[in-house]
Motif scaffolding. Structure first.
Motif, PDB file in Angstrom:
ATOM      1  N   TRP A  53       0.852  -1.172   0.000  1.00 12.05           N
ATOM      2  CA  TRP A  53       0.000   0.000   0.000  1.00 12.05           C
ATOM      3  C   TRP A  53       0.901   1.239   0.000  1.00 12.05           C
ATOM      4  O   TRP A  53       2.124   1.136   0.209  1.00 12.05           O
ATOM      5  CB  TRP A  53      -0.870   0.029   1.246  1.00 12.05           C
ATOM      6  N   CYS A  54       0.306   2.402  -0.199  1.00  6.24           N
ATOM      7  CA  CYS A  54       1.126   3.605  -0.180  1.00  6.24           C
ATOM      8  C   CYS A  54       0.282   4.842   0.082  1.00  6.24           C
ATOM      9  O   CYS A  54      -0.951   4.825  -0.054  1.00  6.24           O
ATOM     10  CB  CYS A  54       1.881   3.763  -1.504  1.00  6.24           C
ATOM     11  N   GLU A  55       0.987   5.914   0.472  1.00  6.85           N
ATOM     12  CA  GLU A  55       0.391   7.234   0.616  1.00  6.85           C
ATOM     13  C   GLU A  55       1.414   8.262   0.157  1.00  6.85           C
ATOM     14  O   GLU A  55       2.627   8.031   0.258  1.00  6.85           O
ATOM     15  CB  GLU A  55       0.003   7.509   2.073  1.00  6.85           C
ATOM     16  N   LEU A  65       6.980   9.456  -0.598  1.00  7.98           N
ATOM     17  CA  LEU A  65       6.088   8.329  -0.837  1.00  7.98           C
ATOM     18  C   LEU A  65       6.238   7.383   0.343  1.00  7.98           C
ATOM     19  O   LEU A  65       7.340   6.931   0.653  1.00  7.98           O
ATOM     20  CB  LEU A  65       6.466   7.616  -2.135  1.00  7.98           C
ATOM     21  N   ILE A  66       5.141   7.113   1.023  1.00  6.88           N
ATOM     22  CA  ILE A  66       5.162   6.229   2.185  1.00  6.88           C
ATOM     23  C   ILE A  66       4.695   4.847   1.747  1.00  6.88           C
ATOM     24  O   ILE A  66       3.557   4.675   1.293  1.00  6.88           O
ATOM     25  CB  ILE A  66       4.257   6.758   3.305  1.00  6.88           C
ATOM     26  N   PRO A 126       3.236  -1.400   4.791  1.00  9.02           N
ATOM     27  CA  PRO A 126       3.028  -2.854   4.826  1.00  9.02           C
ATOM     28  C   PRO A 126       1.728  -3.187   5.550  1.00  9.02           C
ATOM     29  O   PRO A 126       1.101  -2.332   6.164  1.00  9.02           O
ATOM     30  CB  PRO A 126       4.245  -3.355   5.601  1.00  9.02           C
ATOM     31  N   SER A 127       1.336  -4.435   5.482  1.00  7.57           N
ATOM     32  CA  SER A 127       0.147  -4.876   6.210  1.00  7.57           C
ATOM     33  C   SER A 127       0.450  -4.900   7.707  1.00  7.57           C
ATOM     34  O   SER A 127       1.602  -5.107   8.114  1.00  7.57           O
ATOM     35  CB  SER A 127      -0.275  -6.269   5.755  1.00  7.57           C
ATOM     36  N   PRO A 128      -0.549  -4.685   8.546  1.00 12.34           N
ATOM     37  CA  PRO A 128      -0.308  -4.725  10.003  1.00 12.34           C
ATOM     38  C   PRO A 128       0.243  -6.065  10.471  1.00 12.34           C
ATOM     39  O   PRO A 128       1.068  -6.128  11.382  1.00 12.34           O
ATOM     40  CB  PRO A 128      -1.696  -4.462  10.587  1.00 12.34           C
ATOM     41  N   GLN A 129      -0.212  -7.172   9.851  1.00  9.60           N
ATOM     42  CA  GLN A 129       0.241  -8.503  10.282  1.00  9.60           C
ATOM     43  C   GLN A 129       1.709  -8.757   9.991  1.00  9.60           C
ATOM     44  O   GLN A 129       2.324  -9.631  10.601  1.00  9.60           O
ATOM     45  CB  GLN A 129      -0.610  -9.586   9.612  1.00  9.60           C
ATOM     46  N   ALA A 137       6.772   1.088   8.103  1.00 10.97           N
ATOM     47  CA  ALA A 137       6.563   1.817   6.856  1.00 10.97           C
ATOM     48  C   ALA A 137       7.902   2.385   6.385  1.00 10.97           C
ATOM     49  O   ALA A 137       8.805   2.643   7.171  1.00 10.97           O
ATOM     50  CB  ALA A 137       5.537   2.934   7.057  1.00 10.97           C
ATOM     51  N   ARG A 138       8.009   2.573   5.077  1.00 15.74           N
ATOM     52  CA  ARG A 138       9.247   3.081   4.516  1.00 15.74           C
ATOM     53  C   ARG A 138       8.963   4.383   3.779  1.00 15.74           C
ATOM     54  O   ARG A 138       8.016   4.469   2.983  1.00 15.74           O
ATOM     55  CB  ARG A 138       9.851   2.054   3.554  1.00 15.74           C
TER      56      ARG A 138
END
Length: 273
Positions: free
Chosen positions: A214-216, A222-223, A226-229, A234-235
């Protein structure tokens, strides 16, 4: 009126094929209507009462109605012709893809004989633990049946491999999965999504790796989320300087259980970041 079927078992065979796909006679009627409309020829159409009468051995279907049944039931057209004692003529070689309403098994005997050139041998330096583009993973290209690739949009899509140690989107996309990437969708959408499975996933090329996540967008950053699990952080990367959006993930092929008898790996949720 057509002559009765020449084989007492022919109607029963059609009934068995229909029930194997969990189709009702009205389902067959609707699907045959779609075929008739697509071909601009209502002779391909079968009413639900016709379907029942054919199965009960009252009538023998015409070659065009039999063609519709072979397409709907995903069976060999020539076998159906022989079943009803109809001489095999010049039958069309295409086998249309119908979206059947219920889940069913595919018949491996229906694989087409036509082939295309496709990648078959991995490069020796490919690291399967790393996420990569499929096109960059193979050294040799050979002929494979087109049936295996008929759902692949080779013109508009790229195909990515999720590294076997890449838990970024676990469990939505598991390690060692293949993903289809629509390279026309390279702009991050601001559309609302209702849950994690609806949230858009993108495939990125960074300076040193590929990332599927995913991203924002936050200004010039650009963030990558990853999934919470996954329990991964985040990068943040400069965009567009340090990242290219190759496209949006639109399809996934993956295993959902371990394929060997060995002990499963520890869940990423238990690992320390």
């Amino acid at each position: 009126m057509l002559a009765p079927t020449s084989s007492p078992n022919a109607g029963g065979r059609l009934r068995a094929e229909r029930k194997a796909l969990r189709l009702s006679s009205r389902d067959v009627e609707r699907l045959s209507y779609e075929i008739a409309v697509a071909r601009h020829d209502m002779r391909y159409y079968l009413s639900h009462s016709w379907v029942t009468d054919i199965e009960n051995g009252k009538y023998r279907p015409s070659v065009l109605k039999l063609r519709s049944l072979s397409l709907i039931y995903q069976c060999n057209y020539d076998e159906f012709l022989v079943l009803f004692g109809i001489p095999i003529g010049e039958a069309a070689g295409d086998h249309e893809e119908l979206l059947l309403p219920r889940t069913h098994l595919l018949d491996p005997k229906e694989a087409k004989e036509r082939t295309i050139i496709a990648p078959t041998e991995l490069r020796t330096d490919v690291k399967l633990e790393k996420t990569n583009l499929v096109a960059r993973m193979f050294a040799d290209w050979e002929e494979i049946p087109t049936r295996l690739l008929e759902h692949m949009d080779l013109r508009n899509s790229l195909y990515g491999y999720i590294g076997k140690e890449d838990y970024t989107m676990f469990p939505i996309i598991r390690p060692a999965s293949f993903v289809q990437i629509d390279r026309r969708q390279t702009k991050i959408t601001n559309a609302t999504w209702h849950n994690d499975h609806d949230r858009p996933i993108y495939f990125f090329e960074l300076r040193d790796r590929y990332v599927c996540s995913w991203c924002e967008l936050d200004g010039g950053k650009l963030i990558l989320i990853p999934s919470p699990q996954s329990r991964l952080p985040a990068r943040h990367v400069r965009y567009p300087g340090d990242a290219d959006i190759l496209g949006r993930v639109t399809g996934v092929t993956m295993c959902i259980v371990e394929t060997t008898s060995t002990q499963p790996r520890e869940s990423p949720a238990r690992r320390t970041p």
